[in-house]
Design a protein around this motif. Sequence first.
Motif, PDB file in Angstrom:
ATOM      1  N   THR A  75     -68.792 -26.136  29.165  1.00  0.00           N
ATOM      2  CA  THR A  75     -68.261 -24.933  28.552  1.00  0.00           C
ATOM      3  C   THR A  75     -68.404 -23.780  29.517  1.00  0.00           C
ATOM      4  N   MET A  76     -67.456 -22.885  29.467  1.00  0.00           N
ATOM      5  CA  MET A  76     -67.483 -21.708  30.326  1.00  0.00           C
ATOM      6  C   MET A  76     -67.240 -20.481  29.461  1.00  0.00           C
ATOM      7  N   PRO A  77     -67.723 -19.317  29.867  1.00  0.00           N
ATOM      8  CA  PRO A  77     -67.393 -18.091  29.137  1.00  0.00           C
ATOM      9  C   PRO A  77     -65.890 -17.913  29.063  1.00  0.00           C
ATOM     10  N   ALA A  78     -65.417 -17.315  27.979  1.00  0.00           N
ATOM     11  CA  ALA A  78     -63.969 -17.197  27.762  1.00  0.00           C
ATOM     12  C   ALA A  78     -63.279 -16.461  28.896  1.00  0.00           C
ATOM     13  N   SER A  79     -63.957 -15.495  29.527  1.00  0.00           N
ATOM     14  CA  SER A  79     -63.332 -14.716  30.591  1.00  0.00           C
ATOM     15  C   SER A  79     -63.004 -15.567  31.802  1.00  0.00           C
ATOM     16  N   VAL A  80     -63.731 -16.689  31.994  1.00  0.00           N
ATOM     17  CA  VAL A  80     -63.440 -17.584  33.103  1.00  0.00           C
ATOM     18  C   VAL A  80     -62.451 -18.655  32.675  1.00  0.00           C
ATOM     19  N   ALA A  81     -62.620 -19.193  31.446  1.00  0.00           N
ATOM     20  CA  ALA A  81     -61.769 -20.281  30.988  1.00  0.00           C
ATOM     21  C   ALA A  81     -60.333 -19.822  30.783  1.00  0.00           C
ATOM     22  N   ALA A  82     -60.136 -18.565  30.374  1.00  0.00           N
ATOM     23  CA  ALA A  82     -58.783 -18.098  30.095  1.00  0.00           C
ATOM     24  C   ALA A  82     -58.592 -16.688  30.641  1.00  0.00           C
ATOM     25  N   PRO A  83     -58.550 -16.535  31.968  1.00  0.00           N
ATOM     26  CA  PRO A  83     -58.397 -15.200  32.548  1.00  0.00           C
ATOM     27  C   PRO A  83     -57.003 -14.648  32.311  1.00  0.00           C
ATOM     28  N   ALA A  84     -56.903 -13.340  32.319  1.00  0.00           N
ATOM     29  CA  ALA A  84     -55.597 -12.702  32.188  1.00  0.00           C
ATOM     30  C   ALA A  84     -54.774 -12.981  33.446  1.00  0.00           C
ATOM     31  N   ARG A  85     -53.482 -13.254  33.268  1.00  0.00           N
ATOM     32  CA  ARG A  85     -52.631 -13.590  34.404  1.00  0.00           C
ATOM     33  C   ARG A  85     -51.259 -12.934  34.235  1.00  0.00           C
ATOM     34  N   ILE A  86     -50.601 -12.743  35.353  1.00  0.00           N
ATOM     35  CA  ILE A  86     -49.199 -12.348  35.325  1.00  0.00           C
ATOM     36  C   ILE A  86     -48.391 -13.619  35.092  1.00  0.00           C
ATOM     37  N   SER A  87     -47.414 -13.593  34.197  1.00  0.00           N
ATOM     38  CA  SER A  87     -46.774 -14.854  33.814  1.00  0.00           C
ATOM     39  C   SER A  87     -45.262 -14.873  33.979  1.00  0.00           C
ATOM     40  N   ASN A  88     -44.688 -13.889  34.663  1.00  0.00           N
ATOM     41  CA  ASN A  88     -43.234 -13.880  34.791  1.00  0.00           C
ATOM     42  C   ASN A  88     -42.766 -14.282  36.181  1.00  0.00           C
ATOM     43  N   GLY A  89     -43.665 -14.832  37.007  1.00  0.00           N
ATOM     44  CA  GLY A  89     -43.258 -15.352  38.306  1.00  0.00           C
ATOM     45  C   GLY A  89     -43.053 -14.299  39.373  1.00  0.00           C
ATOM     46  N   THR A  90     -43.473 -13.076  39.130  1.00  0.00           N
ATOM     47  CA  THR A  90     -43.302 -12.034  40.131  1.00  0.00           C
ATOM     48  C   THR A  90     -44.487 -11.077  40.073  1.00  0.00           C
ATOM     49  N   ILE A  91     -44.665 -10.311  41.131  1.00  0.00           N
ATOM     50  CA  ILE A  91     -45.753  -9.347  41.198  1.00  0.00           C
ATOM     51  C   ILE A  91     -45.239  -8.001  40.693  1.00  0.00           C
ATOM     52  N   PRO A  92     -45.885  -7.409  39.710  1.00  0.00           N
ATOM     53  CA  PRO A  92     -45.416  -6.118  39.172  1.00  0.00           C
ATOM     54  C   PRO A  92     -45.388  -5.040  40.253  1.00  0.00           C
ATOM     55  N   ASP A  93     -44.431  -4.135  40.128  1.00  0.00           N
ATOM     56  CA  ASP A  93     -44.323  -3.034  41.086  1.00  0.00           C
ATOM     57  C   ASP A  93     -45.606  -2.224  41.148  1.00  0.00           C
ATOM     58  N   SER A  94     -46.293  -2.092  40.010  1.00  0.00           N
ATOM     59  CA  SER A  94     -47.492  -1.258  39.961  1.00  0.00           C
ATOM     60  C   SER A  94     -48.642  -1.829  40.780  1.00  0.00           C
ATOM     61  N   LEU A  95     -48.576  -3.136  41.116  1.00  0.00           N
ATOM     62  CA  LEU A  95     -49.650  -3.762  41.872  1.00  0.00           C
ATOM     63  C   LEU A  95     -49.284  -4.014  43.330  1.00  0.00           C
ATOM     64  N   ARG A  96     -48.012  -3.894  43.670  1.00  0.00           N
ATOM     65  CA  ARG A  96     -47.605  -4.145  45.046  1.00  0.00           C
ATOM     66  C   ARG A  96     -48.285  -3.166  46.000  1.00  0.00           C
ATOM     67  N   ARG A  97     -48.623  -3.662  47.159  1.00  0.00           N
ATOM     68  CA  ARG A  97     -49.340  -2.940  48.219  1.00  0.00           C
ATOM     69  C   ARG A  97     -50.846  -2.862  47.961  1.00  0.00           C
ATOM     70  N   HIS A  98     -51.291  -3.203  46.779  1.00  0.00           N
ATOM     71  CA  HIS A  98     -52.716  -3.052  46.485  1.00  0.00           C
ATOM     72  C   HIS A  98     -53.546  -4.112  47.202  1.00  0.00           C
ATOM     73  N   VAL A  99     -54.744  -3.700  47.598  1.00  0.00           N
ATOM     74  CA  VAL A  99     -55.706  -4.589  48.242  1.00  0.00           C
ATOM     75  C   VAL A  99     -56.780  -4.938  47.212  1.00  0.00           C
ATOM     76  N   PHE A 100     -56.954  -6.232  46.947  1.00  0.00           N
ATOM     77  CA  PHE A 100     -57.930  -6.708  45.975  1.00  0.00           C
ATOM     78  C   PHE A 100     -59.237  -7.023  46.698  1.00  0.00           C
ATOM     79  N   VAL A 101     -60.339  -6.583  46.118  1.00  0.00           N
ATOM     80  CA  VAL A 101     -61.629  -6.652  46.798  1.00  0.00           C
ATOM     81  C   VAL A 101     -62.713  -7.150  45.846  1.00  0.00           C
ATOM     82  N   LEU A 102     -63.848  -7.534  46.434  1.00  0.00           N
ATOM     83  CA  LEU A 102     -65.083  -7.815  45.709  1.00  0.00           C
ATOM     84  C   LEU A 102     -66.100  -6.756  46.106  1.00  0.00           C
ATOM     85  N   GLU A 103     -66.926  -6.366  45.169  1.00  0.00           N
ATOM     86  CA  GLU A 103     -67.994  -5.416  45.475  1.00  0.00           C
ATOM     87  C   GLU A 103     -69.305  -6.127  45.787  1.00  0.00           C
TER      88      GLU A 103
END
Length: 363
Positions: free
Chosen positions: A97-125
């Motif tokens: 069993t895994m916490p729900a946040s890992v088992a079912a993470p939120a995802r983009i599901s329309n096959g494209t990257i939203p304009d609002s996220l383009r150019r963004h750099v994803f990081v870990l702290e």
Amino acid sequence: MGGAVRPPSVLTAALWSLSLGACETRSAVAPPSPPPDTIGAPLADPAAVSAAARSIDSAFGTSAIRSLILLAPMMRIGAAPSAAPALTTACGNASPTMPASVAAPARISNGTIPDSLRRHVFVLESPFDSYHAGPDTSGPANGVRFVLYGLDTLGRLAAPVSPVGRFDLIDEGVGGAPRFRVELLDGAEGTAGYTVLPGAGTQAADTALLSGVVTAGMHGFTFRDKTEVAVVQLSGSTTITASIADPFHDLRLELSGSVYRFDLFDGNYALDFSFTHRGETIRLAGHVFTFCLISTYDVDVFVNGTAFGRVINGSGGPSVRDVDGQVLPADQARAILDLLQGQQRVFDTLAAFFAPARLLLPP
């Protein structure tokens, strides 16, 4: 490639996109001896085989690629939890069993990257963080960028996190048909550039075609493979067939491999791998089973189509025997084990290459 293999931590095992193995215990039994005329001759140049295998492992095992293999399951393009939660399973569980946040993470599901996220750099702290979009917008105009971070000597994220490369996922879809271009950069060691063509699949089951090149040092490996993925949370299967070549160094690889993971710790890896160099073809075919992260080997070895030996369990790891069950000379055995490790690196790398693009497929 000849160093001792350290056992992975539970967290590392959970984050690896692929783990060899099977929840099964088998005793390794030497095969019956074939007729004398089918016994293979020694490898013509085992040192050259080991050197070529090391070039495969070094090209597909740069700091950035090893980071991607570990971090691909943590990559998120949509909303994500602020931290990666701890595992809640133990070795031997048939359905962890895994916490729900890992088992079912939120995802983009329309096959494209939203304009609002383009150019963004994803990081870990931190090593316990999840990827999130930072304020930096220096990424690709039609895609997103993930920073890749260095690992420690046990293959875990080093603390504090320190960048070693980047992974650009670029949306090249036309008319609703998904297509992605990936640029992976390792500032010190190598690069990779390839195209991902997902099939008409979903998060649960998809087929994708990858084609591109991996370069490191003097080696450039071109690849084209068909990756079939079927994943249910942390249990599922991944099948890869791939043709890879470094024409300048006369290296040709053919890989057909399939992993079925029962849980975080147990599974079965079936492989059929051929390595051709200087007119000699070495084929490895069989299974690697794992129970509680302990591997059992049952892999036949052929040289130019003739039975050569078998990889079985040995003291502290795999051992290579000839067709009569006798221990091979050290250089011959080392060459075979180097190839076994090299093909695993290729499999893990190609699977990781596809993983971030799956974030854009429907659930």
